[in-house]
Design a protein around this motif. Structure first.
Motif, PDB file in Angstrom:
ATOM      1  N   VAL A  53      11.647   7.813 -21.515  1.00  0.00           N
ATOM      2  CA  VAL A  53      11.774   6.600 -20.772  1.00  0.00           C
ATOM      3  C   VAL A  53      10.783   5.813 -20.794  1.00  0.00           C
ATOM      4  CG1 VAL A  53      12.411   5.706 -18.472  1.00  0.00           C
ATOM      5  CG2 VAL A  53      13.653   7.691 -19.292  1.00  0.00           C
ATOM      6  N   ILE A 104      10.524   3.712 -24.093  1.00  0.00           N
ATOM      7  CA  ILE A 104      11.640   2.614 -23.967  1.00  0.00           C
ATOM      8  C   ILE A 104      11.265   1.389 -23.237  1.00  0.00           C
ATOM      9  CG2 ILE A 104      13.963   1.658 -23.341  1.00  0.00           C
ATOM     10  CD1 ILE A 104      14.895   4.717 -24.003  1.00  0.00           C
ATOM     11  N   LEU A 105      10.779   1.660 -21.859  1.00  0.00           N
ATOM     12  CA  LEU A 105      10.393   0.654 -21.101  1.00  0.00           C
ATOM     13  C   LEU A 105       9.074  -0.135 -21.616  1.00  0.00           C
ATOM     14  CD1 LEU A 105      11.257   2.279 -17.677  1.00  0.00           C
ATOM     15  CD2 LEU A 105      12.708   0.780 -18.934  1.00  0.00           C
ATOM     16  N   ALA A 110      17.327   3.570 -20.903  1.00  0.00           N
ATOM     17  CA  ALA A 110      16.304   4.412 -20.422  1.00  0.00           C
ATOM     18  C   ALA A 110      16.637   5.212 -18.699  1.00  0.00           C
ATOM     19  CB  ALA A 110      15.094   3.392 -19.837  1.00  0.00           C
ATOM     20  N   HIS A 111      17.636   4.287 -18.168  1.00  0.00           N
ATOM     21  CA  HIS A 111      18.139   4.791 -16.827  1.00  0.00           C
ATOM     22  C   HIS A 111      19.075   5.862 -17.220  1.00  0.00           C
ATOM     23  CE1 HIS A 111      20.940   4.759 -13.537  1.00  0.00           C
ATOM     24  NE2 HIS A 111      19.878   4.803 -12.618  1.00  0.00           N
ATOM     25  N   TRP A 162      17.092   9.009 -17.856  1.00  0.00           N
ATOM     26  CA  TRP A 162      16.456   9.746 -16.607  1.00  0.00           C
ATOM     27  C   TRP A 162      17.309  10.197 -15.812  1.00  0.00           C
ATOM     28  CZ3 TRP A 162      11.687  10.756 -15.950  1.00  0.00           C
ATOM     29  CH2 TRP A 162      11.096  10.796 -14.602  1.00  0.00           C
TER      30      TRP A 162
END
Length: 70
Positions: free
Chosen positions: A20, A23-24, A65-66, A69
């Motif tokens: 994640v 990606i962020l 990304a969410h 997670w």
């Protein structure tokens, strides 16, 4: 074996966090996502709200990304 900070990544959460974070930290969204990234968690309410104001492609990165997670 993959490592994170010199430690073996055996915890699925550590692996997910790394994915994640990768990606962020993408150059196209890093400046806008950085305020919502914590040491071991993410402010998903803030990130998803910010994603609504991003371009379609940038918002997709946040939603991917969410999903990783969750």
């Amino acid at each position: 074996m993959a490592t994170e900070g010199g430690k073996p990544m055996t915890d699925g959460r550590s692996t997910a966090y790394s994915a994640v974070l990768h990606i962020l930290a993408s150059p196209s969204i890093a400046a806008r996502t950085a305020p919502y990234v914590g040491g071991d968690d993410f402010d998903w309410h803030g990130l998803l709200s910010e994603a609504e104001r991003m371009s379609t492609g940038e918002g997709v990165l946040v939603r991917i990304a969410h999903d990783l997670w969750e």
